[in-house]
Design an enzyme around this catalytic site. Structure first.
Site, short mmCIF file in Angstrom:
data_model
loop_
_atom_site.label_atom_id
_atom_site.label_comp_id
_atom_site.label_asym_id
_atom_site.label_seq_id
_atom_site.Cartn_x
_atom_site.Cartn_y
_atom_site.Cartn_z
N LYS A 22 0.83 -1.21 0.00
CA LYS A 22 0.00 0.00 0.00
C LYS A 22 0.87 1.27 0.00
CE LYS A 22 -1.51 1.70 3.93
NZ LYS A 22 -1.45 3.06 4.41
N ASN A 23 1.85 1.31 0.88
CA ASN A 23 2.60 2.55 1.02
C ASN A 23 3.48 2.86 -0.20
OD1 ASN A 23 1.38 3.02 3.42
ND2 ASN A 23 3.12 2.43 4.71
N ARG A 93 -3.03 9.78 4.60
CA ARG A 93 -1.73 10.38 4.83
C ARG A 93 -1.04 10.76 3.51
NH1 ARG A 93 0.09 13.21 8.41
NH2 ARG A 93 2.33 13.34 8.36
N CYS A 117 -3.73 7.87 10.09
CA CYS A 117 -3.96 7.27 11.40
C CYS A 117 -3.50 8.21 12.50
CB CYS A 117 -3.22 5.95 11.51
SG CYS A 117 -4.03 4.62 10.61
N ARG A 122 2.67 13.90 13.75
CA ARG A 122 3.00 13.73 12.33
C ARG A 122 3.21 15.04 11.57
NH1 ARG A 122 -0.16 8.39 10.30
NH2 ARG A 122 1.76 8.13 9.16
N PRO A 123 4.25 15.79 11.93
CA PRO A 123 4.53 17.04 11.22
C PRO A 123 4.98 16.80 9.78
CG PRO A 123 6.31 16.52 12.72
CD PRO A 123 5.25 15.49 12.96
N ILE A 124 4.94 17.86 8.93
CA ILE A 124 5.43 17.70 7.56
C ILE A 124 6.50 18.75 7.25
CG2 ILE A 124 3.38 16.56 6.57
CD1 ILE A 124 2.62 19.41 5.52
N ASP A 125 7.17 19.19 8.32
CA ASP A 125 8.18 20.24 8.14
C ASP A 125 9.31 19.83 7.19
OD1 ASP A 125 8.55 18.49 10.51
OD2 ASP A 125 10.51 19.48 10.61
N GLN A 126 9.65 18.55 7.17
CA GLN A 126 10.76 18.12 6.30
C GLN A 126 10.37 18.13 4.83
OE1 GLN A 126 13.93 17.74 7.63
NE2 GLN A 126 12.77 18.53 9.36
N ASP A 305 5.27 0.02 11.97
CA ASP A 305 3.98 -0.52 11.52
C ASP A 305 3.80 -1.99 11.93
OD1 ASP A 305 3.33 1.90 10.47
OD2 ASP A 305 3.42 1.30 8.36
N ILE A 327 9.33 5.92 16.85
CA ILE A 327 8.96 6.71 15.66
C ILE A 327 7.74 7.61 15.91
CG2 ILE A 327 8.45 6.63 13.18
CD1 ILE A 327 11.08 5.26 13.70
N ARG A 397 -8.56 0.07 5.28
CA ARG A 397 -7.72 1.06 4.59
C ARG A 397 -6.46 0.42 4.02
NH1 ARG A 397 -6.49 6.17 8.12
NH2 ARG A 397 -4.97 6.17 6.45
C1 UD1 Z 1 5.08 6.34 6.52
C2 UD1 Z 1 4.03 5.26 6.40
C3 UD1 Z 1 3.60 4.78 7.78
C4 UD1 Z 1 4.82 4.38 8.60
C5 UD1 Z 1 5.88 5.47 8.61
C6 UD1 Z 1 7.18 5.06 9.28
C7 UD1 Z 1 2.89 5.87 4.35
C8 UD1 Z 1 1.65 6.39 3.72
N1 UD1 Z 1 2.91 5.80 5.69
O1 UD1 Z 1 4.45 7.43 7.18
O2 UD1 Z 1 2.73 3.68 7.61
O3 UD1 Z 1 4.42 4.15 9.93
O4 UD1 Z 1 6.19 5.85 7.26
O5 UD1 Z 1 7.70 3.93 8.67
O6 UD1 Z 1 3.82 5.48 3.68
N2 UD1 Z 1 8.58 13.55 10.74
C9 UD1 Z 1 8.90 14.87 11.02
N3 UD1 Z 1 8.77 15.78 10.02
C10 UD1 Z 1 8.35 15.47 8.77
C11 UD1 Z 1 8.04 14.11 8.50
C12 UD1 Z 1 8.18 13.20 9.51
O7 UD1 Z 1 9.29 15.19 12.14
O8 UD1 Z 1 8.25 16.35 7.91
C13 UD1 Z 1 8.74 12.52 11.80
C14 UD1 Z 1 7.41 11.84 12.16
O9 UD1 Z 1 6.69 12.56 13.12
C15 UD1 Z 1 7.89 10.51 12.66
C16 UD1 Z 1 9.13 10.23 11.80
O10 UD1 Z 1 9.53 11.48 11.27
O11 UD1 Z 1 8.29 10.61 13.99
C17 UD1 Z 1 8.88 9.26 10.66
O12 UD1 Z 1 7.78 9.68 9.89
P1 UD1 Z 1 7.64 9.35 8.34
O13 UD1 Z 1 8.66 8.33 7.95
O14 UD1 Z 1 7.59 10.62 7.58
O15 UD1 Z 1 6.20 8.69 8.29
P2 UD1 Z 1 5.12 8.85 7.17
O16 UD1 Z 1 5.77 9.06 5.84
O17 UD1 Z 1 4.09 9.81 7.63
#
Ligand code: UD1
Length: 430
Positions: A22-23, A93, A117, A122-126, A305, A327, A397
């Protein structure tokens, strides 16, 4: 409302075919709209998140043709809008992958802020940091992320945290940016590699995916491709732990055993027997399983996961186990439900301390998110008596045909929508 009703206590035995990841598929679907030619994607899992993303892609004007349950043809040549405000998209997501894909192709995108979920903030700053480094403006307004670049160019980008989503998103945009991008501290998950392979099959120039430095040479255009998604590592792992928790014996087919090494290692440690084949793994449970310690980490570490699935198994293993979640900060919400089934688990911060018990007993419980939901199904299958699981929409899902696959392994499980159907199931299996 749909529920699962389960009569537990039957060891799962037999063979199961694993669906596409899925991912990986979510990002690959986004990549598919980066060309005006037709892209064919095979081994696509038929799950809710994928179908929502396909509808969103159709919603901006792409042509989506479902060739079969697991194969889709997408033509992005007719895209007429870069605004994705489809009401369901924020529930998944991976809606954010449309940002990278549209920014790369049209230099502009507006996408509803992602949900997914509830397992942490779950920030998206990166993601934003990466887009900005490539020359894009990014702002958040009215629940939408808006990004635009007059010139999208490569750059040297150092990720502050290892993020699957940010790595893939920046890779998508950089594939069509001017010049070279070097992405440091990149995520190494198998689905990052799969997305890079797919983009390369469309004419992108991406090297190093699967290591922590990814080098992307931007190209002017991408073209059509036919691509098959890799098998789902997490679905496979879920069935592997289901074999352990129910003391069963399952041949998990259509997998890449290399992607499952962290999971296999833990199953061996707690006393299971594993047989590895070229594209299958057999897990044979044991009457008595043992405690262990595990910490979730980015790949190749033990996946977050797969955290709820190992906790369910350790709840039934001898001794005291410790599971640390590194994580996501909010990923032990299901433990309260598990304790209602007789487990003995204490959560302190990001650590679960599990005192193994000899049996679980069925109860009426809620699935709080996708993976925890699947793990609670496993618990129900291992438990004595009947378990009813609410909110199974979360499980749907991400798991294709979950109850059918479990039934083929001998599980007593049924999806029901009324008390009457639940009673009918109870009479049938009693
Ligand atoms: C993806 C997977 C999810 C899995 C996760 C970790 C999808 C759709 N989802 O989620 O099932 O649990 O990888 O393997 O593929 N973070 C930041 N800033 C950012 C992005 C992430 O601080 O901009 C942090 C997150 O809060 C978390 C860590 O980085 O603590 C890892 O997150 P990330 O690998 O980005 O997870 P997702 O891509 O959301």
């Amino acid at each position: 409302m749909e529920q699962y009703i389960i009569k537990g206590g039957t060891p799962l035995r037999g063979e199961v075919d694993i669906s596409g990841a899925k991912n990986a598929a979510l990002a690959i679907l986004a990549a598919a709209i980066m060309t005006d030619e037709t892209v064919t994607i095979d081994n696509l899992p038929d799950v809710r998140d994928i179908n929502v993303l396909l509808q969103a892609i159709e919603g901006i004007g792409a042509v989506v043709v479902r060739e079969s349950r697991n194969c889709v043809k997408i033509n992005g040549g007719t895209i007429r809008s870069v605004t994705v405000d489809y009401e369901y998209i924020r529930k998944i997501r991976a809606s954010y992958y449309l940002l990278g894909a549209l920014l790369g192709r049209f230099r502009e995108a507006e996408v509803a802020l992602p949900g997914g979920c509830d397992i942490g903030t779950r920030p998206i700053d990166q993601h934003i940091k990466g887009f900005k480094a490539m020359g894009a403006n990014v702002k958040i307004e009215h629940g939408m992320i808006k990004t635009k670049a007059d010139r999208l160019h490569g750059n040297h980008i150092y990720m502050d945290v290892v993020s699957v989503g940010a790595t893939i998103n920046v890779m998508l945009a950089a594939a069509l940016a001017e010049g070279n991008t070097i992405l440091e501290n990149a995520a190494k998950e198998p689905h990052v590699v799969d997305v890079a392979n797919m983009l390369n099959s469309m004419g992108a120039n991406i090297k190093g995916a699967g290591t922590d430095v990814i080098r992307i040479k931007g190209v002017a255009k991408l073209h059509k491709t036919e691509y098959s998604v890799i098998p789902d590592q997490i679905e496979a792992g879920t069935f592997m732990f289901a074999a352990a928790a129910t003391k069963g014996d399952i041949l998990v087919k259509n997998v890449i055993p290399k992607h499952l090494e962290a999971i296999t290692a833990k199953l061996l440690e707690i006393g299971c027997t594993i047989e590895e084949y070229d594209d299958a793994v057999r897990v044979i449970g044991a009457d008595e399983l043992y405690c262990t310690q595990v910490k979730t980490l980015p790949y190749p570490g033990y996946p977050t996961d797969m955290q709820p699935q190992i906790v369910v198994t350790l709840a039934l293993s001898k001794g005291t186990s410790i599971v640390t979640e590194s994580i996501f900060e909010n990923r032990f919400k299901y433990v309260a439900e598990l304790n209602r089934m007789g487990a003995n688990i204490k959560v302190e911060g990001n650590t679960a301390i599990i005192d193994g018990v000899s049996e679980l007993t069925g109860a009426e419980i809620n699935a709080p998110d996708l993976r925890a939901g699947a793990a609670l199904v496993m618990a129900g299958l291992a438990a004595k008596g009947f378990t009813i699981i609410d909110d199974i929409v979360y499980i749907q899902r991400g798991y294709e045909n979950f109850e059918e696959k479990l039934k083929n392994l001998g599980a007593n499980i049924e999806k029901v929508t009324s008390e009457k159907e639940a009673m009918k199931f109870k009479m049938k299996v009693s």
